[in-house]
Design a protein around this motif. Structure first.
Motif, PDB file in Angstrom:
ATOM      1  N   CYS A   1     -13.859 -11.353   5.354  1.00 47.60           N
ATOM      2  CA  CYS A   1     -14.393  -9.991   5.385  1.00 47.60           C
ATOM      3  C   CYS A   1     -15.807  -9.969   5.964  1.00 47.60           C
ATOM      4  O   CYS A   1     -16.537 -10.961   5.896  1.00 47.60           O
ATOM      5  N   GLU A   2     -16.167  -8.813   6.505  1.00 51.82           N
ATOM      6  CA  GLU A   2     -17.499  -8.652   7.079  1.00 51.82           C
ATOM      7  C   GLU A   2     -18.571  -8.552   5.998  1.00 51.82           C
ATOM      8  O   GLU A   2     -19.709  -8.956   6.211  1.00 51.82           O
ATOM      9  N   SER A   3     -18.223  -8.000   4.853  1.00 44.99           N
ATOM     10  CA  SER A   3     -19.185  -7.850   3.767  1.00 44.99           C
ATOM     11  C   SER A   3     -18.447  -7.867   2.434  1.00 44.99           C
ATOM     12  O   SER A   3     -17.219  -7.736   2.380  1.00 44.99           O
TER      13      SER A   3
ATOM     14  N   SER B   1     -18.298  -5.683   0.210  1.00 45.27           N
ATOM     15  CA  SER B   1     -17.630  -4.415  -0.107  1.00 45.27           C
ATOM     16  C   SER B   1     -16.182  -4.408   0.365  1.00 45.27           C
ATOM     17  O   SER B   1     -15.375  -3.610  -0.120  1.00 45.27           O
ATOM     18  N   HIS B   2     -15.837  -5.310   1.303  1.00 54.88           N
ATOM     19  CA  HIS B   2     -14.473  -5.373   1.825  1.00 54.88           C
ATOM     20  C   HIS B   2     -13.650  -6.493   1.204  1.00 54.88           C
ATOM     21  O   HIS B   2     -12.529  -6.757   1.641  1.00 54.88           O
TER      22      HIS B   2
ATOM     23  N   VAL C   1     -15.819   0.234  -6.432  1.00 55.76           N
ATOM     24  CA  VAL C   1     -15.088   0.283  -5.184  1.00 55.76           C
ATOM     25  C   VAL C   1     -13.652   0.699  -5.466  1.00 55.76           C
ATOM     26  O   VAL C   1     -13.107   0.429  -6.541  1.00 55.76           O
TER      27      VAL C   1
ATOM     28  N   LYS D   1      -7.872  -1.991  -4.836  1.00 54.23           N
ATOM     29  CA  LYS D   1      -6.945  -2.434  -3.797  1.00 54.23           C
ATOM     30  C   LYS D   1      -5.795  -3.179  -4.447  1.00 54.23           C
ATOM     31  O   LYS D   1      -5.861  -3.548  -5.613  1.00 54.23           O
TER      32      LYS D   1
ATOM     33  N   GLU E   1      -7.060  -4.153   6.024  1.00 58.73           N
ATOM     34  CA  GLU E   1      -7.627  -5.385   5.485  1.00 58.73           C
ATOM     35  C   GLU E   1      -6.582  -6.166   4.698  1.00 58.73           C
ATOM     36  O   GLU E   1      -6.515  -7.398   4.756  1.00 58.73           O
ATOM     37  N   THR E   2      -5.756  -5.452   3.925  1.00 59.15           N
ATOM     38  CA  THR E   2      -4.724  -6.112   3.150  1.00 59.15           C
ATOM     39  C   THR E   2      -3.682  -6.736   4.068  1.00 59.15           C
ATOM     40  O   THR E   2      -3.204  -7.856   3.829  1.00 59.15           O
TER      41      THR E   2
ATOM     42  N   TYR F   1      -5.117  -9.862   5.501  1.00 62.92           N
ATOM     43  CA  TYR F   1      -5.198 -10.894   4.476  1.00 62.92           C
ATOM     44  C   TYR F   1      -3.853 -11.590   4.282  1.00 62.92           C
ATOM     45  O   TYR F   1      -3.773 -12.828   4.273  1.00 62.92           O
TER      46      TYR F   1
END
Length: 287
Positions: free
Chosen positions: A42-44, A46-47, A217, A220, A240-241, A244
């Motif tokens: 992830c980029e951060s 929060s993700h 958040v 997910k 994102e899922t 992953y």
């Protein structure tokens, strides 16, 4: 499973028989290097694939080649990310990293605020506990957490300790010390510090937070390998899922963990994630 997939699996499993020739040190070295060769998830923060905890909960999970990877303290590690229950205030957590099959993950914990800034890092607070009626030899941490101030928790491996040998007294020695009997001549169990690990986490809510006092958040799908019956996941898959699961399936096949790859494939299908079976077939074919 269709005929074509069975054919690929048969060929792959035949090749896997050669792995038995490798030494345990070679295999440990390979698994410790693997996260370094894997792209971060992830980029951060929060993700991250956050797993929402209940107010009171006991669960088991693993860190392995199917776990997401991120950069911590200048090095990559598998990790699991948790968000505490919205109505929890002060909680007590008990985290255990079990010593199994000659290996153990030496854990590190980060507590994050609502903006995903690291407020506290916990590492040296873990102590070695010997096998008892509750668990096997393990690293264990008991900590009280104000989840209003730090609603997020990340568990990962202390990479600076990789390859370290952890020696614990043989149970017969412990019994002899407690009873005053002569010390037996036995070999103490030795464990190699690894990137892979088996964990148990217990959460107990002590006080409750006020209504809407804590925002979290958006939940997910549960992406932690939890060894208990999980809650029914959301059906709508987000990009994102999807990424992953695709990456996790590829990594499981590449590491010859077909059972895990098939389990991930089943989860992906349940979540209506497109392309999961194609990713699996291509990964098997590439082997």
């Amino acid at each position: 499973m269709d005929i074509e997939m069975k054919k690929y699996l048969t060929l792959l499993l035949s090749g896997m028989s050669l792995i038995g020739c490798a030494s345990s040190d070679d295999l440990s070295l390979k698994q410790n290097i693997l996260p370094l060769q894997t792209e971060v998830c992830c980029e951060s923060a929060s993700h991250f694939p956050w797993f929402r905890l209940q107010q009171n909960q006991d669960l088991d999970f693993e860190l392995n080649a199917s776990s997401p990877v991120n950069q911590f303290d200048g090095s990559k590690s598998y990790f699991s990310a948790f968000t505490f229950a919205q109505q929890s205030g002060l909680v007590e957590i008990r985290l255990r990293s079990l010593m199994l099959d000659g290996e153990v993950a030496i854990p590190q914990v980060e507590l994050l605020d609502s903006e995903f800034n690291v407020v506290k890092t916990i590492d040296d607070a873990f102590t070695v506990k010997f096998s008892d009626a509750f668990a096997k030899n393990r690293y264990e941490l008991t900590e009280k957490v104000d989840t209003v101030k730090t609603p997020y928790m990340i568990v990962y491996v202390k990479t600076s300790e990789l390859g370290k040998k952890v020696v614990v007294p043989h149970p017969a020695k412990i019994r002899a010390q407690e009873s005053g009997e002569p010390m037996p001549i036995v070999t103490d169990p030795t464990y190699l510090a690894s990137n892979n690990g088996h964990f148990s986490l217990s959460v107990e809510t002590i006080t409750l937070s006020g209504y809407n006092q804590k925002s979290l958040v958006e939940a997910k799908p549960e992406e932690v390998a939890v060894v208990q019956k999980p809650a029914q996941p959301a059906i709508q898959a987000i990009p994102e899922t999807q990424s992953y699961y695709h990456n996790a399936i590829r990594q499981a096949v590449e590491s010859n963990n077909i059972d895990k790859a098939l389990s991930l494939l089943d989860e992906a299908k349940a979540l209506n994630i497109e392309g999961a079976q194609e990713v699996f077939v291509r990964a098997v074919n590439a082997k």
